[in-house]
Design a protein around this motif. Structure first.
Motif, PDB file in Angstrom:
ATOM      1  N   LEU A  94       0.841  -1.280   0.047  1.00 59.19           N
ATOM      2  CA  LEU A  94       0.057   0.060   0.086  1.00 59.19           C
ATOM      3  C   LEU A  94       0.857   1.108  -0.064  1.00 59.19           C
ATOM      4  N   PRO A  95       0.246   2.456  -0.529  1.00 59.36           N
ATOM      5  CA  PRO A  95       1.233   3.720  -0.518  1.00 59.36           C
ATOM      6  C   PRO A  95       1.201   4.132   0.864  1.00 59.36           C
ATOM      7  N   VAL A  96       2.379   4.764   1.093  1.00 56.09           N
ATOM      8  CA  VAL A  96       2.949   5.221   2.545  1.00 56.09           C
ATOM      9  C   VAL A  96       1.789   6.623   2.762  1.00 56.09           C
ATOM     10  N   LEU A  97       1.773   6.728   3.957  1.00 53.31           N
ATOM     11  CA  LEU A  97       0.730   7.906   4.414  1.00 53.31           C
ATOM     12  C   LEU A  97       1.889   9.053   4.439  1.00 53.31           C
ATOM     13  N   THR A  98       1.390  10.308   3.926  1.00 52.84           N
ATOM     14  CA  THR A  98       2.293  11.525   4.030  1.00 52.84           C
ATOM     15  C   THR A  98       1.860  12.075   5.332  1.00 52.84           C
ATOM     16  N   GLN A  99       2.537  12.980   5.972  1.00 50.94           N
ATOM     17  CA  GLN A  99       2.187  14.008   6.938  1.00 50.94           C
ATOM     18  C   GLN A  99       1.411  14.960   6.532  1.00 50.94           C
ATOM     19  N   ASN A 100      -0.032  15.371   7.438  1.00 53.48           N
ATOM     20  CA  ASN A 100      -0.799  16.123   7.132  1.00 53.48           C
ATOM     21  C   ASN A 100      -1.171  17.073   8.471  1.00 53.48           C
ATOM     22  N   GLU A 101      -0.368  18.384   8.236  1.00 56.27           N
ATOM     23  CA  GLU A 101      -0.334  19.255   9.280  1.00 56.27           C
ATOM     24  C   GLU A 101      -1.902  19.663   9.983  1.00 56.27           C
ATOM     25  N   ASN A 102      -2.699  19.903   9.063  1.00 54.03           N
ATOM     26  CA  ASN A 102      -4.117  20.130   9.484  1.00 54.03           C
ATOM     27  C   ASN A 102      -4.665  18.953  10.448  1.00 54.03           C
ATOM     28  N   ALA A 103      -4.490  17.598   9.537  1.00 51.39           N
ATOM     29  CA  ALA A 103      -4.974  16.440  10.561  1.00 51.39           C
ATOM     30  C   ALA A 103      -4.340  16.455  11.859  1.00 51.39           C
ATOM     31  N   ALA A 104      -3.009  16.732  11.998  1.00 52.34           N
ATOM     32  CA  ALA A 104      -2.301  16.679  12.999  1.00 52.34           C
ATOM     33  C   ALA A 104      -2.804  17.925  14.048  1.00 52.34           C
ATOM     34  N   PHE A 114     -12.910  22.919  17.653  1.00 52.28           N
ATOM     35  CA  PHE A 114     -11.793  22.031  17.259  1.00 52.28           C
ATOM     36  C   PHE A 114     -11.341  22.489  15.611  1.00 52.28           C
ATOM     37  N   LEU A 115     -12.500  22.414  14.949  1.00 58.61           N
ATOM     38  CA  LEU A 115     -12.376  22.632  13.527  1.00 58.61           C
ATOM     39  C   LEU A 115     -11.838  23.984  13.349  1.00 58.61           C
ATOM     40  N   GLU A 116     -12.576  24.900  13.937  1.00 57.23           N
ATOM     41  CA  GLU A 116     -12.306  26.295  13.708  1.00 57.23           C
ATOM     42  C   GLU A 116     -10.793  26.759  14.146  1.00 57.23           C
ATOM     43  N   ASN A 117     -10.281  26.136  15.142  1.00 54.92           N
ATOM     44  CA  ASN A 117      -9.200  26.149  15.496  1.00 54.92           C
ATOM     45  C   ASN A 117      -7.982  25.692  14.830  1.00 54.92           C
ATOM     46  N   CYS A 118      -8.393  24.866  14.026  1.00 55.56           N
ATOM     47  CA  CYS A 118      -7.374  24.621  13.047  1.00 55.56           C
ATOM     48  C   CYS A 118      -7.764  24.922  11.495  1.00 55.56           C
ATOM     49  N   HIS A 119      -8.764  25.982  11.436  1.00 56.19           N
ATOM     50  CA  HIS A 119      -9.231  26.502  10.145  1.00 56.19           C
ATOM     51  C   HIS A 119      -9.481  25.621   9.227  1.00 56.19           C
ATOM     52  N   LEU A 120     -10.521  24.783   9.663  1.00 55.79           N
ATOM     53  CA  LEU A 120     -11.068  23.501   9.016  1.00 55.79           C
ATOM     54  C   LEU A 120     -12.465  23.588   8.978  1.00 55.79           C
ATOM     55  N   ASN A 121     -13.466  22.984   8.124  1.00 56.04           N
ATOM     56  CA  ASN A 121     -14.718  22.910   7.752  1.00 56.04           C
ATOM     57  C   ASN A 121     -15.192  21.244   8.191  1.00 56.04           C
ATOM     58  N   ASN A 129      -9.777  15.902   2.682  1.00 51.86           N
ATOM     59  CA  ASN A 129      -8.233  16.124   2.690  1.00 51.86           C
ATOM     60  C   ASN A 129      -7.630  17.085   3.587  1.00 51.86           C
ATOM     61  N   PHE A 130      -8.565  17.506   4.179  1.00 52.94           N
ATOM     62  CA  PHE A 130      -8.149  18.533   5.436  1.00 52.94           C
ATOM     63  C   PHE A 130      -7.428  20.006   5.147  1.00 52.94           C
ATOM     64  N   GLN A 131      -7.336  20.039   3.946  1.00 51.50           N
ATOM     65  CA  GLN A 131      -6.456  20.814   3.170  1.00 51.50           C
ATOM     66  C   GLN A 131      -7.215  22.264   2.414  1.00 51.50           C
ATOM     67  N   THR A 132      -8.494  22.493   2.641  1.00 52.11           N
ATOM     68  CA  THR A 132      -9.117  23.266   1.810  1.00 52.11           C
ATOM     69  C   THR A 132      -8.642  24.815   2.043  1.00 52.11           C
ATOM     70  N   ASN A 168      -5.396  25.453   3.485  1.00 50.58           N
ATOM     71  CA  ASN A 168      -4.162  25.497   3.637  1.00 50.58           C
ATOM     72  C   ASN A 168      -3.502  26.407   4.480  1.00 50.58           C
ATOM     73  N   ARG A 169      -4.235  26.263   5.770  1.00 48.72           N
ATOM     74  CA  ARG A 169      -3.589  27.230   6.805  1.00 48.72           C
ATOM     75  C   ARG A 169      -3.284  26.451   8.076  1.00 48.72           C
ATOM     76  N   GLY A 170      -3.132  24.983   7.783  1.00 47.14           N
ATOM     77  CA  GLY A 170      -2.850  24.399   9.122  1.00 47.14           C
ATOM     78  C   GLY A 170      -1.802  24.790   9.987  1.00 47.14           C
ATOM     79  N   THR A 171      -0.718  25.412   9.354  1.00 46.94           N
ATOM     80  CA  THR A 171       0.400  25.896   9.921  1.00 46.94           C
ATOM     81  C   THR A 171       0.251  27.160  10.875  1.00 46.94           C
TER      82      THR A 171
END
Length: 201
Positions: free
Chosen positions: A54-64, A101-108, A172-175, A177-180
């Motif tokens: 299986l393909p490896v999982l990349t690191q996702n900062e927003n998911a973290a 939690f989602l708002e703190n991570c800039h996610l919907n 994708n947790f990346q809409t 792109n502000r996880g950082t």
């Protein structure tokens, strides 16, 4: 012609370096250790996925970021046969402040609904035990699922939280792109402390 007091400048610079050293080794060590544990767990999971072709999982900062928000909620909660990987499907803990939690991570919700959140209670935060739990429990179906392409991991107290994300708009947790920004905000929150230390010096 200005005359600079080199001795005073050296003392001041020494104090600055001392403050930076203290910040790095006293304020941030727990964050660094937690990152090391999370990295080790992700490496082991990726080795497992590679063995399964299986393909490896990349690191996702927003998911973290979301994983960290949820891990904080488990602080102080004891392990039992109804928590973590032993949780009966459909009875997972519900967090009424999940939208925050989602708002703190800039996610919907729309950007995360296809992802999965998997908490695991591991006394002592041993990543090897966590790896066994994630690959020998109900969680294995998600760990082996090819629709998940990235992951975020956080730990708190005796808990790991693994969040898996897809490459689709629904997970994708990346809409934004502000996880950082989550980490930048944390660093900014320490500025008053640094300012007080500098003034005290």
């Amino acid at each position: 012609m200005k005359v600079f007091n080199l001795k005073a400048m050296k003392v001041f610079n020494l104090k600055q370096w001392l403050l930076l050293f203290l910040c790095t080794h006293i304020i941030f060590p727990s964050l660094s250790m937690a990152d090391d544990l999370s990295d080790e767990l992700l490496v082991n999971i990726n080795k497992f996925r590679q063995d399964m072709k299986l393909p490896v999982l990349t690191q996702n900062e927003n998911a973290a970021c979301l994983a960290k928000q949820i891990a904080d909620q488990f602080k102080g909660q004891v392990c039992s046969n109804s928590t973590g990987e032993d949780t009966v499907p459909g009875t997972e803990p519900q967090f009424p402040n999940y939208p925050q939690f989602l708002e703190n991570c800039h996610l919907n919700v729309s950007d995360t609904k296809d992802g999965v959140v998997m908490p695991d209670c591991v006394p002592g935060l041993d990543p090897q035990i966590a790896f066994q739990n994630y690959t020998h429990s109900q969680y294995i179906q998600n760990v082996n699922d090819t629709k998940f392409v990235s992951a975020g991991i956080a730990s708190e107290d005796n808990w790991f939280v693994l969040v898996l994300a897809t490459n689709t708009t629904g997970g994708n947790f990346q809409t934004y792109n502000r996880g950082t920004m989550h980490y930048i905000n944390k660093l900014l929150s320490l500025l008053p402390i640094l300012g007080a230390l500098l003034l005290a010096a």
